[in-house]
Design a protein around this motif. Structure first.
Motif, mmCIF file in Angstrom:
data_model
loop_
_atom_site.group_PDB
_atom_site.id
_atom_site.type_symbol
_atom_site.label_atom_id
_atom_site.label_comp_id
_atom_site.label_asym_id
_atom_site.label_seq_id
_atom_site.Cartn_x
_atom_site.Cartn_y
_atom_site.Cartn_z
ATOM 1 N N CYS A 33 0.850 -1.178 0.000
ATOM 2 C CA CYS A 33 0.000 0.000 0.000
ATOM 3 C C CYS A 33 0.888 1.230 0.000
ATOM 4 O O CYS A 33 1.847 1.301 0.773
ATOM 5 C CB CYS A 33 -0.911 0.002 1.227
ATOM 6 S SG CYS A 33 -2.091 -1.355 1.236
ATOM 7 N N MET A 34 0.553 2.170 -0.861
ATOM 8 C CA MET A 34 1.412 3.340 -0.991
ATOM 9 C C MET A 34 0.568 4.589 -1.161
ATOM 10 O O MET A 34 -0.621 4.526 -1.480
ATOM 11 C CB MET A 34 2.347 3.178 -2.186
ATOM 12 C CG MET A 34 3.239 1.948 -2.073
ATOM 13 S SD MET A 34 4.600 1.982 -3.233
ATOM 14 C CE MET A 34 5.642 3.249 -2.500
ATOM 15 N N GLY A 35 1.215 5.708 -0.958
ATOM 16 C CA GLY A 35 0.493 6.956 -1.089
ATOM 17 C C GLY A 35 1.392 8.095 -1.500
ATOM 18 O O GLY A 35 2.619 8.011 -1.421
ATOM 19 N N TRP A 36 0.760 9.144 -1.975
ATOM 20 C CA TRP A 36 1.426 10.414 -2.243
ATOM 21 C C TRP A 36 0.916 11.436 -1.228
ATOM 22 O O TRP A 36 -0.294 11.557 -1.012
ATOM 23 C CB TRP A 36 1.120 10.902 -3.660
ATOM 24 C CG TRP A 36 1.845 10.159 -4.721
ATOM 25 C CD1 TRP A 36 1.373 9.119 -5.482
ATOM 26 C CD2 TRP A 36 3.194 10.382 -5.154
ATOM 27 N NE1 TRP A 36 2.341 8.691 -6.351
ATOM 28 C CE2 TRP A 36 3.471 9.455 -6.179
ATOM 29 C CE3 TRP A 36 4.195 11.287 -4.784
ATOM 30 C CZ2 TRP A 36 4.706 9.400 -6.841
ATOM 31 C CZ3 TRP A 36 5.413 11.237 -5.440
ATOM 32 C CH2 TRP A 36 5.656 10.303 -6.454
ATOM 33 N N PHE A 37 1.864 12.125 -0.652
ATOM 34 C CA PHE A 37 1.558 13.177 0.304
ATOM 35 C C PHE A 37 2.189 14.469 -0.188
ATOM 36 O O PHE A 37 3.085 14.450 -1.024
ATOM 37 C CB PHE A 37 2.125 12.814 1.683
ATOM 38 C CG PHE A 37 1.468 11.624 2.322
ATOM 39 C CD1 PHE A 37 1.706 10.344 1.862
ATOM 40 C CD2 PHE A 37 0.609 11.784 3.396
ATOM 41 C CE1 PHE A 37 1.091 9.238 2.446
ATOM 42 C CE2 PHE A 37 -0.006 10.700 3.995
ATOM 43 C CZ PHE A 37 0.235 9.413 3.519
ATOM 44 N N CYS A 95 6.481 10.536 -1.791
ATOM 45 C CA CYS A 95 6.016 9.172 -1.974
ATOM 46 C C CYS A 95 6.170 8.449 -0.636
ATOM 47 O O CYS A 95 7.112 8.727 0.109
ATOM 48 C CB CYS A 95 6.893 8.521 -3.055
ATOM 49 S SG CYS A 95 6.852 6.750 -3.179
ATOM 50 N N ALA A 96 5.262 7.519 -0.343
ATOM 51 C CA ALA A 96 5.346 6.837 0.934
ATOM 52 C C ALA A 96 4.812 5.417 0.838
ATOM 53 O O ALA A 96 3.861 5.152 0.094
ATOM 54 C CB ALA A 96 4.553 7.604 1.992
ATOM 55 N N TRP A 117 9.302 7.047 3.910
ATOM 56 C CA TRP A 117 9.122 8.264 3.127
ATOM 57 C C TRP A 117 10.199 8.386 2.059
ATOM 58 O O TRP A 117 11.347 7.985 2.284
ATOM 59 C CB TRP A 117 9.233 9.499 4.017
ATOM 60 C CG TRP A 117 8.132 9.727 4.993
ATOM 61 C CD1 TRP A 117 8.155 9.482 6.341
ATOM 62 C CD2 TRP A 117 6.839 10.284 4.736
ATOM 63 N NE1 TRP A 117 6.968 9.844 6.917
ATOM 64 C CE2 TRP A 117 6.132 10.344 5.952
ATOM 65 C CE3 TRP A 117 6.195 10.741 3.571
ATOM 66 C CZ2 TRP A 117 4.832 10.842 6.062
ATOM 67 C CZ3 TRP A 117 4.910 11.234 3.673
ATOM 68 C CH2 TRP A 117 4.240 11.270 4.904
ATOM 69 N N GLY A 118 9.838 8.983 0.931
ATOM 70 C CA GLY A 118 10.845 9.408 -0.020
ATOM 71 C C GLY A 118 11.361 10.774 0.401
ATOM 72 O O GLY A 118 10.913 11.346 1.403
ATOM 73 N N GLN A 119 12.290 11.314 -0.401
ATOM 74 C CA GLN A 119 12.905 12.591 -0.024
ATOM 75 C C GLN A 119 12.109 13.784 -0.535
ATOM 76 O O GLN A 119 12.337 14.913 -0.100
ATOM 77 C CB GLN A 119 14.354 12.649 -0.543
ATOM 78 C CG GLN A 119 14.510 13.129 -1.979
ATOM 79 C CD GLN A 119 14.025 12.130 -3.013
ATOM 80 O OE1 GLN A 119 13.736 10.971 -2.694
ATOM 81 N NE2 GLN A 119 13.937 12.563 -4.268
ATOM 82 N N GLY A 120 11.180 13.555 -1.452
ATOM 83 C CA GLY A 120 10.316 14.616 -1.944
ATOM 84 C C GLY A 120 10.756 15.203 -3.270
ATOM 85 O O GLY A 120 11.931 15.168 -3.625
#
Length: 127
Positions: A33-37, A95-96, A117-120
C-alpha cells in the motif's frame, strides 16, 4: 534497505500537467500500500492519493478528478498523474509506503500510518 526516490516535479502554469514517479528499492510496490503526500510551506503534510495493492485507490477531495495514482509493477514504481493543476497544488510531494488497512482505504492518506518516506520532489504551479 527500503528506498523511495521521487522524480518528475517541476514548475508549470495553472492548467498544466505533471507526472510524478517514485522508484522503489527493497520494496515491491505492487503488493503493498502506498500513497502520495504533499506539504506546502507553513502547512501540515497531507495525503492526496493512496493505492492498495494495485486494486483500490482513494483521493483527497481537493484532487479528485485531477490526480490519478497507479503502480507499475514492471518498473516497480508508484506514479501520480496530475492534470488541471492549480496554484494551490504547489508543494513538496512525497512518496510513501503505508501500512495496509484491513478495511477501506481512508487510512492510506494518514501520515501517521506511513512506514517509509521518499525525499520529496517540488511541484510549483504559477497562476
Amino acid at each position: 534497505v527500503v528506498q523511495l526516490v521521487e522524480s518528475g516535479g517541476g514548475s508549470v502554469q495553472a492548467g498544466g500537467s505533471l507526472r510524478l514517479s517514485c522508484a522503489a528499492s527493497g520494496f515491491i510496490v505492487s503488493v503493498g500500500c502506498m500513497g502520495w503526500f504533499r506539504q506546502a510551506p507553513g502547512q501540515e503534510r497531507e495525503g492526496v492519493a493512496g493505492i492498495k495493492r494495485r486494486a483500490t485507490t482513494t483521493y483527497a477531495d481537493s484532487v479528485k478528478g485531477r490526480f490519478t495514482i497507479s503502480q507499475d509493477p514492471a518498473k516497480n514504481t508508484l506514479e501520480l498523474q496530475m492534470i488541471s493543476l492549480k496554484p494551490e497544488d504547489t508543494a513538496m510531494y512525497y512518496c510513501a509506503a503505508v501500512v495496509c488497512p484491513t478495511y477501506g482505504t481512508l487510512s492510506l492518506l494518514d501520515r501517521e500510518r506511513v512506514i517509509y518516506w521518499g525525499q520529496g520532489t517540488q511541484v510549483t504551479v504559477s497562476s
